[in-house]
Design a protein around this motif. Structure first.
Motif, PDB file in Angstrom:
ATOM      1  N   ASP A 234      69.956 100.953  24.544  1.00  0.00           N
ATOM      2  CA  ASP A 234      69.485 102.074  23.736  1.00  0.00           C
ATOM      3  C   ASP A 234      68.114 101.742  23.137  1.00  0.00           C
ATOM      4  O   ASP A 234      67.224 102.599  23.073  1.00  0.00           O
ATOM      5  N   ALA A 235      67.944 100.486  22.730  1.00  0.00           N
ATOM      6  CA  ALA A 235      66.653 100.083  22.164  1.00  0.00           C
ATOM      7  C   ALA A 235      65.547 100.219  23.215  1.00  0.00           C
ATOM      8  O   ALA A 235      64.442 100.674  22.913  1.00  0.00           O
ATOM      9  N   ILE A 236      65.842  99.849  24.446  1.00  0.00           N
ATOM     10  CA  ILE A 236      64.829  99.965  25.518  1.00  0.00           C
ATOM     11  C   ILE A 236      64.447 101.444  25.706  1.00  0.00           C
ATOM     12  O   ILE A 236      63.277 101.780  25.897  1.00  0.00           O
ATOM     13  N   ARG A 237      65.440 102.333  25.593  1.00  0.00           N
ATOM     14  CA  ARG A 237      65.141 103.769  25.719  1.00  0.00           C
ATOM     15  C   ARG A 237      64.243 104.257  24.577  1.00  0.00           C
ATOM     16  O   ARG A 237      63.472 105.189  24.751  1.00  0.00           O
ATOM     17  N   ARG A 238      64.376 103.614  23.408  1.00  0.00           N
ATOM     18  CA  ARG A 238      63.663 104.119  22.230  1.00  0.00           C
ATOM     19  C   ARG A 238      62.244 103.556  22.075  1.00  0.00           C
ATOM     20  O   ARG A 238      61.498 104.028  21.236  1.00  0.00           O
ATOM     21  N   ILE A 239      61.900 102.535  22.866  1.00  0.00           N
ATOM     22  CA  ILE A 239      60.544 101.970  22.691  1.00  0.00           C
ATOM     23  C   ILE A 239      59.565 102.635  23.652  1.00  0.00           C
ATOM     24  O   ILE A 239      59.949 103.220  24.662  1.00  0.00           O
ATOM     25  N   LYS A 240      58.292 102.494  23.316  1.00  0.00           N
ATOM     26  CA  LYS A 240      57.213 103.020  24.170  1.00  0.00           C
ATOM     27  C   LYS A 240      56.595 101.843  24.927  1.00  0.00           C
ATOM     28  O   LYS A 240      56.776 100.686  24.514  1.00  0.00           O
ATOM     29  N   PRO A 241      55.869 102.114  26.010  1.00  0.00           N
ATOM     30  CA  PRO A 241      55.199 101.002  26.702  1.00  0.00           C
ATOM     31  C   PRO A 241      54.345 100.206  25.733  1.00  0.00           C
ATOM     32  O   PRO A 241      53.685 100.771  24.862  1.00  0.00           O
ATOM     33  N   GLY A 242      54.394  98.871  25.865  1.00  0.00           N
ATOM     34  CA  GLY A 242      53.643  97.990  24.960  1.00  0.00           C
ATOM     35  C   GLY A 242      52.558  97.238  25.709  1.00  0.00           C
ATOM     36  O   GLY A 242      51.831  97.841  26.519  1.00  0.00           O
ATOM     37  N   ALA A 243      52.484  95.905  25.482  1.00  0.00           N
ATOM     38  CA  ALA A 243      51.440  95.087  26.113  1.00  0.00           C
ATOM     39  C   ALA A 243      51.401  95.334  27.618  1.00  0.00           C
ATOM     40  O   ALA A 243      52.448  95.418  28.272  1.00  0.00           O
ATOM     41  N   GLY A 244      50.195  95.461  28.157  1.00  0.00           N
ATOM     42  CA  GLY A 244      50.035  95.679  29.594  1.00  0.00           C
ATOM     43  C   GLY A 244      50.567  97.021  30.036  1.00  0.00           C
ATOM     44  O   GLY A 244      50.803  97.248  31.220  1.00  0.00           O
ATOM     45  N   ASP A 245      50.802  97.923  29.079  1.00  0.00           N
ATOM     46  CA  ASP A 245      51.364  99.242  29.359  1.00  0.00           C
ATOM     47  C   ASP A 245      52.753  99.145  30.017  1.00  0.00           C
ATOM     48  O   ASP A 245      53.169 100.023  30.764  1.00  0.00           O
ATOM     49  N   GLU A 246      53.466  98.028  29.739  1.00  0.00           N
ATOM     50  CA  GLU A 246      54.795  97.835  30.322  1.00  0.00           C
ATOM     51  C   GLU A 246      55.884  98.021  29.261  1.00  0.00           C
ATOM     52  O   GLU A 246      55.631  97.830  28.061  1.00  0.00           O
ATOM     53  N   ILE A 247      57.086  98.372  29.702  1.00  0.00           N
ATOM     54  CA  ILE A 247      58.240  98.451  28.792  1.00  0.00           C
ATOM     55  C   ILE A 247      58.698  97.012  28.562  1.00  0.00           C
ATOM     56  O   ILE A 247      59.247  96.374  29.470  1.00  0.00           O
ATOM     57  N   GLN A 248      58.422  96.509  27.361  1.00  0.00           N
ATOM     58  CA  GLN A 248      58.611  95.082  27.082  1.00  0.00           C
ATOM     59  C   GLN A 248      59.978  94.805  26.446  1.00  0.00           C
ATOM     60  O   GLN A 248      60.356  95.455  25.472  1.00  0.00           O
ATOM     61  N   LEU A 249      60.677  93.808  26.981  1.00  0.00           N
ATOM     62  CA  LEU A 249      61.948  93.383  26.375  1.00  0.00           C
ATOM     63  C   LEU A 249      61.718  92.924  24.936  1.00  0.00           C
ATOM     64  O   LEU A 249      62.523  93.197  24.044  1.00  0.00           O
ATOM     65  N   THR A 250      60.598  92.226  24.710  1.00  0.00           N
ATOM     66  CA  THR A 250      60.299  91.733  23.353  1.00  0.00           C
ATOM     67  C   THR A 250      60.272  92.886  22.348  1.00  0.00           C
ATOM     68  O   THR A 250      60.778  92.762  21.239  1.00  0.00           O
ATOM     69  N   ASP A 251      59.686  94.019  22.723  1.00  0.00           N
ATOM     70  CA  ASP A 251      59.605  95.167  21.802  1.00  0.00           C
ATOM     71  C   ASP A 251      61.006  95.709  21.496  1.00  0.00           C
ATOM     72  O   ASP A 251      61.296  96.080  20.352  1.00  0.00           O
ATOM     73  N   ALA A 252      61.871  95.763  22.502  1.00  0.00           N
ATOM     74  CA  ALA A 252      63.240  96.266  22.282  1.00  0.00           C
ATOM     75  C   ALA A 252      64.019  95.304  21.380  1.00  0.00           C
ATOM     76  O   ALA A 252      64.766  95.730  20.489  1.00  0.00           O
ATOM     77  N   MET A 253      63.815  93.998  21.573  1.00  0.00           N
ATOM     78  CA  MET A 253      64.509  93.015  20.727  1.00  0.00           C
ATOM     79  C   MET A 253      63.975  93.097  19.295  1.00  0.00           C
ATOM     80  O   MET A 253      64.750  92.999  18.335  1.00  0.00           O
ATOM     81  N   ALA A 254      62.658  93.295  19.156  1.00  0.00           N
ATOM     82  CA  ALA A 254      62.066  93.398  17.814  1.00  0.00           C
ATOM     83  C   ALA A 254      62.611  94.621  17.084  1.00  0.00           C
ATOM     84  O   ALA A 254      62.836  94.582  15.869  1.00  0.00           O
ATOM     85  N   LEU A 255      62.849  95.702  17.806  1.00  0.00           N
ATOM     86  CA  LEU A 255      63.405  96.912  17.194  1.00  0.00           C
ATOM     87  C   LEU A 255      64.822  96.631  16.666  1.00  0.00           C
ATOM     88  O   LEU A 255      65.152  96.974  15.521  1.00  0.00           O
ATOM     89  N   LEU A 256      65.636  95.973  17.470  1.00  0.00           N
ATOM     90  CA  LEU A 256      67.009  95.649  17.025  1.00  0.00           C
ATOM     91  C   LEU A 256      66.985  94.690  15.834  1.00  0.00           C
ATOM     92  O   LEU A 256      67.770  94.830  14.889  1.00  0.00           O
ATOM     93  N   LEU A 257      66.061  93.726  15.884  1.00  0.00           N
ATOM     94  CA  LEU A 257      65.913  92.780  14.767  1.00  0.00           C
ATOM     95  C   LEU A 257      65.599  93.543  13.477  1.00  0.00           C
ATOM     96  O   LEU A 257      66.222  93.303  12.429  1.00  0.00           O
ATOM     97  N   ALA A 258      64.672  94.494  13.572  1.00  0.00           N
ATOM     98  CA  ALA A 258      64.288  95.282  12.390  1.00  0.00           C
ATOM     99  C   ALA A 258      65.462  96.121  11.884  1.00  0.00           C
ATOM    100  O   ALA A 258      65.529  96.446  10.692  1.00  0.00           O
ATOM    101  N   GLU A 259      66.378  96.454  12.766  1.00  0.00           N
ATOM    102  CA  GLU A 259      67.530  97.271  12.373  1.00  0.00           C
ATOM    103  C   GLU A 259      68.725  96.422  11.934  1.00  0.00           C
ATOM    104  O   GLU A 259      69.821  96.943  11.748  1.00  0.00           O
TER     105      GLU A 259
END
Ligand code: UTP
Length: 318
Positions: A234-259
């Motif tokens: 679900d976190a991967i669905r909620r993030i936007k493309p990040g570094a390199g315009d790619e869907i980054q696992l790090t961004d999805a993990m950071a979102l869950l961490l923040a939650e």
């Protein structure tokens, strides 16, 4: 998320192997980097062996265009097997059969390599409601110093995300995802505590992608082993493309961490082989060749002679 002893340990692994492998071009134009040989077996076999040794018998390979050979490597080869049997070459016969007995291999295709997070999203229907391990397809660790069992155990206890850290030189933080951490309240449990190669456990408070040394919150670099809860999809669905315009696992993990999802990391001090680029690949080949009981002595003699006489260097031992 409440702590509980009753949570189940992850029993499935996902190996994302659909990337373009640009650091290894032109070798990887037609041959996936996961199939490059290290001594006598492809990199991918070491990774599946690492998963199998940790008790994982269900492996999902995320592949892409031109990568079907990866799945073939784990298939039976009846014609080859019968020829080896007829020749009485039982050692090679066993080696060929071994690859098809390691684990149940499943596969799915990432249509376009839009990032590691995007690749992992393809695993959702396969893993169902269970946590799962992710093993990147171009790195592995020494069998004598296993990392995955401790990560699986910690994830079953915390229910959150579990990472693995390498302590890198501060000058190298800009090449990695770096974690900010605090002391963990969840040290390793009996059974995995004391395993060679394992260091401290930390609670992760933040993740920064490729910071320069002066901005890095630590020198703990995230390496290619993760144990993830299903909330990641679900976190991967909620993030936007990040570094390199790619869907980054790090961004999805950071979102869950923040939650509030607990994120922990285990420091790994054992031998890790990074075969995703030529230098690391060559080091892996040399290190593993010297360790082999059959090839090691002759190869090491040759290597010492080559370094001393042909290159004019003085070999050092440690
Ligand atoms: P890398 O960052 O190593 O990318 O991906 P890469 O494409 O494999 O290699 P370079 O950087 O261009 O040389 C880490 C892991 O994630 C997988 C890769 O196959 C590798 O195992 N991956 C990456 C995917 O499966 N899909 C993607 O879209 C991106």
């Amino acid at each position: 998320m409440p702590d509980s002893q009753a949570r189940s340990r992850a029993v499935r692994a996902v190996i994302p192997a659909a990337g373009l492998a640009t650091r290894f071009l032109p070798a990887t134009k037609a041959v996936p980097k996961e199939l490059l040989p290290v001594v006598d077996r492809p990199v991918l076999q070491y990774i599946v062996e690492e998963a199998a040794a940790a008790g994982i018998s269900d492996v999902l390979l995320i592949t892409g265009r031109g990568k079907t050979g990866m799945v073939d490597h784990f298939d039976r080869q009846p014609y080859l097997e019968s020829r080896l049997e007829a020749k009485g070459d039982l050692e090679r016969l066993a080696a060929v059969k071994h690859t098809s007995e390691l684990a149940e291999i499943y596969t799915c295709r990432q249509g376009e390599p839009l990032g590691l997070g995007h690749a992992i999203s393809y695993a959702e229907s396969h893993v169902g409601q269970e946590p799962f391990a992710v093993l990147l397809g171009d790195e592995f660790v020494d069998t004598d110093e296993p990392l995955l069992p401790a990560m699986l155990e910690l994830q079953a206890r915390t229910g959150g995300i579990v990472l693995a850290f390498l302590e890198v030189d501060w000058a190298e933080t800009s090449r990695y995802g770096i974690a900010s951490v605090e002391k963990a309240e969840a040290p390793l449990a009996a059974g995995v505590a004391g395993t060679a190669g394992l260091g401290d456990v930390f609670r992760v408070t933040g993740l920064v992608e490729k910071p320069p040394a002066e901005k890095a919150p630590s020198n703990l670099a995230v390496v290619g082993r993760y144990v993830l809860p299903t909330e990641i999809f679900d976190a991967i669905r909620r993030i936007k493309p990040g570094a390199g315009d790619e869907i980054q696992l790090t961004d999805a993990m950071a979102l869950l961490l923040a939650e509030g999802v607990p994120v922990h990391g285990i420091v790994y001090r054992g031998m890790r082989y990074d075969t995703g680029q030529p230098l690391g690949y060559l080091q892996a080949v040399v290190q593993l060749a010297t360790k082999r009981p059959d090839l090691g002595p002759a190869f090491t003699d040759w290597l010492i002679n080559y370094v001393t006489n042909d290159l004019g260097g003085t070999p050092t031992t440690d």
